[in-house]
Design an enzyme around this catalytic site. Structure first.
Site, PDB file in Angstrom:
ATOM      1  N   GLU A   1       0.822  -1.206   0.000  1.00 14.52           N
ATOM      2  CA  GLU A   1       0.000   0.000   0.000  1.00 14.52           C
ATOM      3  C   GLU A   1       0.854   1.254   0.000  1.00 14.52           C
ATOM      4  O   GLU A   1       0.607   2.199  -0.751  1.00 14.52           O
ATOM      5  CB  GLU A   1      -0.922   0.040   1.230  1.00 14.52           C
ATOM      6  CG  GLU A   1      -1.848  -1.147   1.325  1.00 14.52           C
ATOM      7  CD  GLU A   1      -1.277  -2.296   2.146  1.00 14.52           C
ATOM      8  OE1 GLU A   1      -0.198  -2.836   1.799  1.00 14.52           O
ATOM      9  OE2 GLU A   1      -1.920  -2.668   3.138  1.00 14.52           O
TER      10      GLU A   1
ATOM     11  N   CYS B   1       0.060   1.652   7.230  1.00 13.64           N
ATOM     12  CA  CYS B   1      -0.531   1.932   5.921  1.00 13.64           C
ATOM     13  C   CYS B   1      -1.839   2.699   6.057  1.00 13.64           C
ATOM     14  O   CYS B   1      -2.124   3.594   5.266  1.00 13.64           O
ATOM     15  CB  CYS B   1      -0.739   0.639   5.146  1.00 13.64           C
ATOM     16  SG  CYS B   1       0.826  -0.060   4.567  1.00 13.64           S
TER      17      CYS B   1
END
Length: 138
Positions: A59, A94
């Site tokens: 991510e 993330c």
């Protein structure tokens, strides 16, 4: 709840991105795809390091690619961990990075395959984000 073709297409891009994973330690390839406000898709994969704290998640790789190209507004995120056998959502780091460029209503689709995908909003995954929700309450 039916999943839109656009979100499923983004998930497929994440599955494809997982193929480029460098994951010799966990053996868990992960791919991510981010849809920006202007319709561009940026993908990323996890890049592990023997010093595990230096590993970069898929991510964040996708976010950094998009930001390095001048993109600052994300409208959807997809994460695929094809070998996991179950849906793997974004880690806390993330989630924090994603909220820098996306609001709580942004959909996040994640899974190991199309049959087990989960869709949540970023706000569901990261509630009480001080940049967005708490700032609007003041």
């Amino acid at each position: 709840m039916p999943i839109s073709d656009e979100l499923m297409g983004l998930f497929r891009a994440a599955v494809e991105a997982a193929g480029a994973s460098y994951s010799p330690y966990s053996h868990v390839p992960v791919g991510a795809a981010i849809l920006t406000a202007d319709g561009m898709v940026y993908t990323g994969t996890n890049v592990e390091n023997r010093s595990f704290g230096l590993t970069n998640c898929a991510e964040r790789t996708a976010v950094f690619k998009a930001v390095s190209e001048g993109k600052r507004s994300f409208v959807a995120v997809a994460i695929a961990a094809p070998k996991a056998g179950y849906p793997v959502g974004p880690c806390g780091a993330c989630r924090q990075v994603l909220t820098e460029f996306a609001g709580g209503d942004v959909p996040v689709i994640f899974g190991s395959c199309e049959a087990d995908v989960v869709v949540r909003t970023l706000g569901e995954l990261y509630p009480c984000d001080s940049l967005h929700e708490l700032a609007s309450e003041s």
